[in-house]
Design a protein around this motif. Sequence first.
Motif, short mmCIF file in Angstrom:
data_model
loop_
_atom_site.label_atom_id
_atom_site.label_comp_id
_atom_site.label_asym_id
_atom_site.label_seq_id
_atom_site.Cartn_x
_atom_site.Cartn_y
_atom_site.Cartn_z
N PRO A 73 66.80 -95.68 50.23
CA PRO A 73 66.93 -95.46 51.68
C PRO A 73 68.23 -95.96 52.30
N TYR A 74 69.25 -96.22 51.48
CA TYR A 74 70.47 -96.82 52.00
C TYR A 74 71.43 -95.84 52.68
N LEU A 75 71.17 -94.55 52.53
CA LEU A 75 72.20 -93.56 52.84
C LEU A 75 72.80 -93.68 54.25
N ILE A 118 81.32 -88.94 38.99
CA ILE A 118 81.01 -88.98 37.56
C ILE A 118 79.52 -89.24 37.40
N ASP A 119 78.85 -88.47 36.60
CA ASP A 119 77.45 -88.77 36.31
C ASP A 119 77.11 -88.37 34.88
N LEU A 120 76.10 -89.06 34.38
CA LEU A 120 75.70 -88.90 32.98
C LEU A 120 74.94 -87.60 32.73
N VAL A 145 79.98 -87.15 32.53
CA VAL A 145 80.58 -88.07 31.55
C VAL A 145 79.79 -89.37 31.54
N GLU A 146 79.80 -90.05 30.41
CA GLU A 146 79.22 -91.40 30.30
C GLU A 146 80.25 -92.40 30.84
N ILE A 147 79.79 -93.34 31.67
CA ILE A 147 80.72 -94.28 32.29
C ILE A 147 81.20 -95.36 31.31
C1 LIG Z 1 70.58 -94.29 41.72
S1 LIG Z 1 71.71 -93.02 41.34
C2 LIG Z 1 72.83 -93.14 42.67
C3 LIG Z 1 73.38 -91.83 43.06
C4 LIG Z 1 74.38 -91.83 44.19
N1 LIG Z 1 75.33 -92.90 44.02
C5 LIG Z 1 73.71 -91.94 45.54
O1 LIG Z 1 73.71 -93.02 46.10
O2 LIG Z 1 73.19 -90.95 46.01
C6 LIG Z 1 72.62 -93.57 39.95
C7 LIG Z 1 73.24 -92.44 39.18
O3 LIG Z 1 74.00 -93.01 38.10
C8 LIG Z 1 73.89 -92.19 36.97
N2 LIG Z 1 74.13 -92.98 35.76
C9 LIG Z 1 73.35 -93.99 35.28
N3 LIG Z 1 73.89 -94.49 34.16
C10 LIG Z 1 75.04 -93.81 33.94
C11 LIG Z 1 76.04 -93.89 32.92
N4 LIG Z 1 75.94 -94.76 31.92
N5 LIG Z 1 77.08 -93.03 32.99
C12 LIG Z 1 77.17 -92.13 34.02
N6 LIG Z 1 76.26 -92.03 35.01
C13 LIG Z 1 75.20 -92.86 34.97
C14 LIG Z 1 72.46 -91.63 37.04
O4 LIG Z 1 72.34 -90.41 36.33
C15 LIG Z 1 72.23 -91.48 38.54
O5 LIG Z 1 72.47 -90.19 38.98
#
Ligand SMILES: C[S@@+](CC[C@H](N)C(=O)[O-])C[C@H]1O[C@@H](n2cnc3c(N)ncnc32)[C@H](O)[C@@H]1O
Length: 382
Positions: A73-75, A118-120, A145-147
């Motif tokens: 709910p932070y948005l 970037i997202d996984l 991509v993986e972070i």
């Molecule tokens: C809780 S969400 C937050 C999304 C966005 N920041 C927001 O506030 O609407 C966290 C996101 O990080 C991604 N994520 C988690 N671990 C990751 C990784 N190792 N590499 C890339 N993305 C990752 C997840 O797939 C998820 O979509």
Amino acid sequence: MSITEFLDSVDIAHFSSPEEFWERLHGLPNKDSAVIARTIFEERQTGRVNPLHSSFFFQSIENTQFFHHVVSPYLNVLLQELDAIQLPPGDILELGSGAGVVACFLAQKYPEKTVVGIDLLPDVVATAKELAQLLGLSNVEFRQVEIAGLQLGKTFGCVLSVALREEMSSGRQGSFGYFSAIAELPHALTAKSSPLSQCVAQHLVAGGLYVSLERCHDVASIASWVGEMQSEGISPSLEHSKMLTFTGVLTGAEKMPLLLSSRTESHIDAESLLQWRMSGSNEMQSDELAVELRIYSQRAWRVVKATEFSIRDELGDAAVRVYLLECDREGLVYFATNRGAREIIFETSFGGAQILSNKFEHLLGELTYNPSVVDVHSITSL
Ligand SMILES: C[S@@+](CC[C@H](N)C(=O)[O-])C[C@H]1O[C@@H](n2cnc3c(N)ncnc32)[C@H](O)[C@@H]1O
């Protein structure tokens, strides 16, 4: 475009009560979402959320619209803060961009900058791309991509991460001690670097700004997060950072630190972090912190008795300690877990620990028969 106009254009639902949420959820075809929401809330208690669970809420724009206010709910508050921050020159990188709402907000606010998210997970990235298209934004791109170990070969003026650390960490850090998490702050502040902090250091330009909003529930967890950053030469400006409070329709009030950090040689010490956390006297403090502060009050609490319970429950293994403490005529029965719970169960202002001895033994007896307890032993040296 104002924040309200932006949120209207994304059409994120706002529920005024849990009843309203459940009623509307009832009308949705996918009923599993309630179970997944519960799983995420439980996982958050352990400090480790499985990205596959949270991704459910970013799998489509409809899911994002329905669940953002419920699960994360932070948005609204975050966008207001971001709106007020003066960003340094350079492009923007959001790590763990999910459905892309934050990245798209920044892209529309700064049409001259490129925003990279970037997202996984591929379906989450697909949702973010769809959202950017829907909003007609051409200066935002999303990559799957993986972070951990990420090297984009480019640095950014601003790097962001929101609610990502709990999905990349190996579990709760910080409150690993029992007696006082506050007393552990110096240790927590020397935490080792993490794949997240390494990635930030890799992509933040000198003079750039790292904005993080991560779930750190107690002051020791904040310290370990700051420690992770500091080991990579990045440190928050406490003057510009603040605790934010959000009220989610299912989560209730929740606090998270909005840390504005940059590359610097200077390190934050335990005392200044604690002062910062306690500053703002009208700020709601968590019950755990209030208890922590009482125990930490620099007074010489004597441990009269202490017992540790090893427990195993649906959240995994954990430890609970119960202490009988005394200081002059005051006595306390203090309960702490390595999941961060802190509670004073009984207290007296006269007669010291002796007065509470029976209550302490009675509590131990009750806990011993708890079905999750797998081992009990009294602690003789602390
Ligand atoms: C809780 S969400 C937050 C999304 C966005 N920041 C927001 O506030 O609407 C966290 C996101 O990080 C991604 N994520 C988690 N671990 C990751 C990784 N190792 N590499 C890339 N993305 C990752 C997840 O797939 C998820 O979509």
